[in-house]
Design an enzyme around this catalytic site. Structure first.
Site, PDB file in Angstrom:
ATOM      1  N   HIS A 100       0.854  -1.201   0.000  1.00 38.86           N
ATOM      2  CA  HIS A 100       0.000   0.000   0.000  1.00 38.86           C
ATOM      3  C   HIS A 100       0.883   1.242   0.000  1.00 38.86           C
ATOM      4  O   HIS A 100       1.915   1.288   0.677  1.00 38.86           O
ATOM      5  CB  HIS A 100      -0.913  -0.007   1.234  1.00 38.86           C
ATOM      6  CG  HIS A 100      -2.044   0.967   1.112  1.00 38.86           C
ATOM      7  ND1 HIS A 100      -1.856   2.328   1.201  1.00 38.86           N
ATOM      8  CD2 HIS A 100      -3.369   0.788   0.874  1.00 38.86           C
ATOM      9  CE1 HIS A 100      -3.020   2.941   1.027  1.00 38.86           C
ATOM     10  NE2 HIS A 100      -3.961   2.023   0.824  1.00 38.86           N
ATOM     11  N   GLU A 170      -4.319   1.383  -7.073  1.00 42.76           N
ATOM     12  CA  GLU A 170      -4.753   2.517  -6.258  1.00 42.76           C
ATOM     13  C   GLU A 170      -3.906   3.743  -6.618  1.00 42.76           C
ATOM     14  O   GLU A 170      -2.809   3.934  -6.063  1.00 42.76           O
ATOM     15  CB  GLU A 170      -4.550   2.222  -4.768  1.00 42.76           C
ATOM     16  CG  GLU A 170      -5.361   1.076  -4.236  1.00 42.76           C
ATOM     17  CD  GLU A 170      -5.606   1.206  -2.735  1.00 42.76           C
ATOM     18  OE1 GLU A 170      -6.766   1.240  -2.341  1.00 42.76           O
ATOM     19  OE2 GLU A 170      -4.629   1.311  -1.973  1.00 42.76           O
TER      20      GLU A 170
END
Ligand code: 13P
Length: 252
Positions: A100, A170
């Site tokens: 992430h 993302e």
């Protein structure tokens, strides 16, 4: 449409013991609405809540994941502050988020991400592998170059079983900003990623999802991108009402 659609709640550094109520409401909704059968609901709360939540909600309707694992490749040992993949698996987690952008900033470089992915898969955790470009990379037209580098440097050709890997695109400029890429931008990204994964890893149907400011309002538009098989949801996953509405709006 009969492919599995993933709705993954990334709670980040949020939630407390009362937050189980939010998951219980989602559980009750799923129980009453068997029509939503082609979906996978995964909650990734902070690790301090994981065991008790997964103990309380033992159901095939909801799965759990963690937001990190140790890169130390053993089960137990003298490693202060570390939680091994085996320990995390024992909390009831079946998934783990790795790569992430918020974690990359703190302590995950390419090498660490690769090590963690291999350790997770070896310990029978499924990996939610995040990739994404930042705003200046997007503005410089190098988004795909950045994404391909993130993939090549993290996914070991010999070790990856793509059945156990979800690639979450993302874009960093979309996380928590309320800005979502246009469908034409997303379409180009996912088509290119699919082609690239086929060329480099011989995978025909990689599981690819989207994350970044997903809301009840934009999920129906995002649904139009057929290569997107679900969502990694931050802010809108913290409350059951919005999380449930995202699922409903997707299938409407
Ligand atoms: P938001 O949905 O809050 O933009 O967060 C996205 C994200 O980072 C999920 O991993």
């Amino acid at each position: 449409m009969n492919k599995t659609i993933y709705f993954i709640a990334n709670w980040k550094m949020n939630g407390n013991h009362n937050s189980i109520k939010e998951i219980e409401r989602v559980f009750n909704f799923l129980k009453k609405n068997a029509i939503y059968k082609f979906k996978k609901i995964i909650f990734c709360p902070p690790v301090n809540l994981l065991s008790s939540f997964s103990e309380k909600i033992k159901s095939r309707l909801i799965d759990f994941g963690t937001q990190d694992i140790s890169k130390i490749n053993i089960s137990n040992g003298p490693y202060t502050g570390q939680l091994s993949a085996k320990m995390l698996k024992e909390t009831g987690a079946n998934y783990v988020i790795i790569g992430h952008s918020e974690k990359r900033i703190i302590d995950e470089d390419f090498k660490t991400i690769k090590e963690k992915i291999n350790i997770a898969l070896k310990n029978k955790l499924k990996v939610i592998f995040c990739i994404g470009e930042n705003l200046s990379q997007k503005n410089n037209g190098i988004s795909l170059k950045v994404l391909k580098k993130q993939i090549l440097s993290s996914l070991d050709k010999k070790k990856i079983n793509f059945d156990n890997l979800i690639i979450a695109y993302e874009p960093i400029w979309s996380i928590g900003t309320g800005i979502v890429p246009s469908n034409s931008y997303l379409d180009k990204i996912y088509r290119n990623l699919k082609k690239f994964l086929k060329e480099k890893y011989k995978v025909n149907k990689p599981i690819m999802i989207y994350g970044g400011s997903v809301t009840t309002d934009n999920v129906a538009t995002l649904r139009e991108i057929s290569l997107i098989s679900g969502f990694l949801i931050g802010g809108a996953s913290l409350k059951s009402a919005s999380f449930i509405k995202i699922i409903k709006n997707y299938f409407r």
